[in-house]
Design a protein around this motif. Structure first.
Motif, mmCIF file in Angstrom:
data_model
loop_
_atom_site.group_PDB
_atom_site.id
_atom_site.type_symbol
_atom_site.label_atom_id
_atom_site.label_comp_id
_atom_site.label_asym_id
_atom_site.label_seq_id
_atom_site.Cartn_x
_atom_site.Cartn_y
_atom_site.Cartn_z
ATOM 1 N N LYS A 1 -53.572 -8.347 -18.579
ATOM 2 C CA LYS A 1 -53.359 -7.032 -19.190
ATOM 3 C C LYS A 1 -52.985 -7.187 -20.671
ATOM 4 O O LYS A 1 -53.469 -6.457 -21.519
ATOM 5 C CB LYS A 1 -52.268 -6.286 -18.428
ATOM 6 N N LYS B 1 -56.882 -7.631 -27.300
ATOM 7 C CA LYS B 1 -58.290 -7.429 -27.653
ATOM 8 C C LYS B 1 -58.476 -6.022 -28.231
ATOM 9 O O LYS B 1 -59.191 -5.823 -29.179
ATOM 10 C CB LYS B 1 -59.153 -7.627 -26.396
ATOM 11 N N ARG B 2 -57.786 -5.069 -27.604
ATOM 12 C CA ARG B 2 -57.912 -3.685 -28.040
ATOM 13 C C ARG B 2 -57.474 -3.498 -29.481
ATOM 14 O O ARG B 2 -58.117 -2.829 -30.255
ATOM 15 C CB ARG B 2 -57.072 -2.777 -27.142
ATOM 16 N N THR B 3 -56.324 -4.070 -29.820
ATOM 17 C CA THR B 3 -55.820 -3.854 -31.169
ATOM 18 C C THR B 3 -56.670 -4.601 -32.193
ATOM 19 O O THR B 3 -56.849 -4.135 -33.296
ATOM 20 C CB THR B 3 -54.341 -4.258 -31.307
ATOM 21 N N VAL C 1 -59.778 -4.963 -32.582
ATOM 22 C CA VAL C 1 -60.964 -4.306 -33.137
ATOM 23 C C VAL C 1 -60.657 -3.052 -33.926
ATOM 24 O O VAL C 1 -61.490 -2.575 -34.668
ATOM 25 C CB VAL C 1 -61.991 -3.956 -32.051
ATOM 26 N N SER C 2 -59.464 -2.518 -33.775
ATOM 27 C CA SER C 2 -59.279 -1.218 -34.397
ATOM 28 C C SER C 2 -57.907 -1.007 -35.031
ATOM 29 O O SER C 2 -57.563 0.084 -35.382
ATOM 30 C CB SER C 2 -59.520 -0.130 -33.358
ATOM 31 N N SER D 1 -54.810 -0.505 -37.339
ATOM 32 C CA SER D 1 -54.730 0.205 -38.613
ATOM 33 C C SER D 1 -54.654 -0.786 -39.760
ATOM 34 O O SER D 1 -55.425 -0.756 -40.699
ATOM 35 C CB SER D 1 -53.467 1.031 -38.616
ATOM 36 N N GLU E 1 -60.028 -9.922 -39.195
ATOM 37 C CA GLU E 1 -61.408 -10.149 -38.765
ATOM 38 C C GLU E 1 -62.366 -9.911 -39.930
ATOM 39 O O GLU E 1 -62.182 -9.000 -40.724
ATOM 40 C CB GLU E 1 -61.763 -9.155 -37.651
ATOM 41 N N LEU F 1 -63.331 -6.636 -41.826
ATOM 42 C CA LEU F 1 -63.712 -5.617 -40.843
ATOM 43 C C LEU F 1 -62.527 -4.675 -40.623
ATOM 44 O O LEU F 1 -61.791 -4.794 -39.661
ATOM 45 C CB LEU F 1 -64.116 -6.320 -39.543
ATOM 46 N N THR F 2 -62.366 -3.737 -41.529
ATOM 47 C CA THR F 2 -61.200 -2.851 -41.477
ATOM 48 C C THR F 2 -61.483 -1.651 -40.586
ATOM 49 O O THR F 2 -62.630 -1.338 -40.305
ATOM 50 C CB THR F 2 -60.865 -2.325 -42.880
ATOM 51 N N CYS F 3 -60.399 -0.958 -40.191
ATOM 52 C CA CYS F 3 -60.542 0.236 -39.381
ATOM 53 C C CYS F 3 -61.198 1.342 -40.214
ATOM 54 O O CYS F 3 -60.732 1.656 -41.309
ATOM 55 C CB CYS F 3 -59.168 0.679 -38.906
#
Lengths: 381, 114
Positions: free
Chosen positions: B4, B10-12, B14-15, B17, B22, B30-32
């Motif tokens: 979990k 992993k969730r944070t 990619v996106s 703030s 990355e 690779l910004t939000c």
């Protein structure tokens, strides 16, 4: 003290928005979404809601101001339908691509021509590829609850994507039902204060809306896709958290399975039609038929795994679309066929309810009849 | 539980703030929401490669009126240490507005050769 009052679906949504305390409300009323801005402006006028209403000059401007409000770092909301959503189209992927957690109510209405103000899903279904989460509602209470959840889902750090709360025009927006309006403090505790992630901040300057070349654009789209796939879990989590707090939930948040445990045949549909289908299923069950309903709540993200699990034991599945991708078939049916390709279940696609044509019990019975005979679907005229 | 937590991580990634570090294959952060976190990044992008015509200033005829400097849409004309007006070929796109605006017609141009 919990309050349950009779009100329209629109008023239920307006109440939910009020409780989430948006700071800016860009509005351009269009039938059948008009009751929402009407109610919200009432709340602002009588001091119940401290927000700035912006009476913009078009839906394109409403969506642009929604973008502006979120880049300024505040919670916002707008409502639209049909041609209004079509006029917003240019801004939809800009909001989602900029990863702004906006919430919008779409009062689903047919697209012109011919001009028609009644309910079908052609407006939102046409926009389903623009990076917005789409959650469909069956009744006014669900519309209220979904709006609260929508803010949580959109603003989740692993998601940061806008959400459309899709409600059937008139059938839901103008239907008066008892709705439990939750206590303001309880809602505040659930929704929380808005903490902007990506916004114009003079102490931390950033460039917004910059261009990306072929060597970059691709990866940003990939990141959006990842965030959308993340939202599958987040939507489920929110559904559980909501149930703990308020005692109501909607299936697993993505799908609701109705009488599906031993079902051999089922109908899948989104929105208020589920209510009518429930009655038909009761009738058919009384006659010994093993039938059920898959109520699809989230069309984007599409709950692929849950749909696979739900249909494992089925012999036949009828998919009712309230939109036609002219030149092929209903898009919900296309997606379902893709998920279940190679499975034994026979899929029948139905087109129904275009431009507000009733989807009554007879038509749903008709659909079940064809599904149970293993036949192709048809236009439920 | 570990699974979990990993999923959450992993969730944070990619996106989140704040930019997580990355990068795309070509090294772009690779910004939000594709926002750019540092000012002045357009300097990195040398638009001079777009040029078809290359303007040249004849310093002997230049009256230093600054009209080219004012009219350049890319701010690609600069004044050097000696006070001469020069073209910054890293950013000059060759639109030739400078040549058109020059009152003494001291800016000539030829086809860019690379």
């Amino acid at each position: 003290m919990v309050e349950k009052r009779v009100m329209s679906g629109s008023e239920a949504i307006a109440n939910a928005v009020k409780l989430c305390k948006p700071a800016v409300l860009p509005m351009y009323p269009i039938t059948p979404s008009t009751l929402v801005p009407e109610k919200l402006s009432e709340y602002v006028a009588n001091g119940e809601l401290k927000a700035e209403m912006i009476y913009v000059e078009s839906e394109h401007s409403a969506a642009s101001a929604l973008y502006g409000a979120y880049t300024a770092g505040v919670r916002s909301f707008t409502a639209t339908a049909s041609q209004g959503l079509a006029l917003m189209y240019e801004i939809l992927p800009i909001i989602s691509g900029s990863r702004l957690p906006a919430v919008m109510m779409v009062a689903n209405r047919a697209l012109s021509a011919p001009l028609n103000i009644w309910n079908d899903h052609s407006d939102a279904m046409s926009a389903k590829d623009q990076g917005w989460i789409q959650l469909y509602c069956e009744n006014a209470q669900e519309a209220f609850d979904t709006t609260l959840m929508a803010y949580r889902i959109a603003e989740n750090e692993g998601v940061l994507l806008p959400v459309m709360v899709c409600v059937d025009g008139f059938v839901l927006t103008h239907m008066y039902e008892p709705v439990q309006i939750e206590d303001a403090d309880k809602v505040s505790a659930f929704v929380g204060e808005y903490k902007p992630h990506n916004f114009l901040d003079t102490s931390n300057p950033k460039t917004f809306g910059a261009f990306a070349q072929p060597n970059t654009y691709f990866e940003f789209k990939e990141a959006q896709q990842k965030a959308m796939m993340n939202s599958l879990d987040i939507i489920k989590e929110m559904n559980v958290e909501f149930a703990k707090k308020f005692g109501r939930s909607y299936g697993n948040g993505l799908l609701e399975l109705i009488d599906m445990k031993d079902a051999e045949y089922a109908i899948m549909v989104a929105g208020t039609t589920v209510g009518t289908a429930r009655e038909v299923v009761d009738e058919l069950r009384a006659k010994g038929k093993k039938v059920g309903i898959i109520k699809i709540k989230s069309i984007r993200p599409f709950p692929v795994d849950d749909l696979k699990n739900a249909t494992r034991k089925l012999k036949g599945l009828g998919v009712i679309d309230r939109h036609i991708s002219i030149g092929y078939e209903g898009p919900l049916c296309t997606d379902t066929r893709a998920v279940l390709a190679g499975e034994k279940v026979k899929i029948s696609g139905f087109i129904a309810g275009l431009g507000g044509r009733d989807i009554d019990r007879t038509r749903i019975r008709d659909a079940f009849d064809l599904v149970m005979k293993g036949k192709e679907g048809k236009w439920l005229k | 539980m570990a699974k979990k937590e990993k999923a959450k991580e992993k969730r944070t990634a990619v996106s989140a703030s704040s930019y997580s570090g990355e990068k795309t294959a070509t090294g772009i952060p690779l910004t939000c929401g594709a926002s750019i976190l540092t000012p002045g990044t357009s300097k990195v992008y040398k638009t001079g490669t777009w040029r078809t015509f290359k303007p040249e200033i004849d310093q002997s005829r230049c009256i230093k009126c600054a009209k080219c400097w004012m009219s350049c849409p890319d701010a690609a004309i600069f004044i050097d240490k000696e006070g001469k007006y020069q073209v910054n070929y890293d950013y000059c796109k060759g639109c030739l507005i400078c040549a058109k605006e020059c009152p003494v017609k001291c800016i000539s141009y030829k086809v860019e050769e690379k």
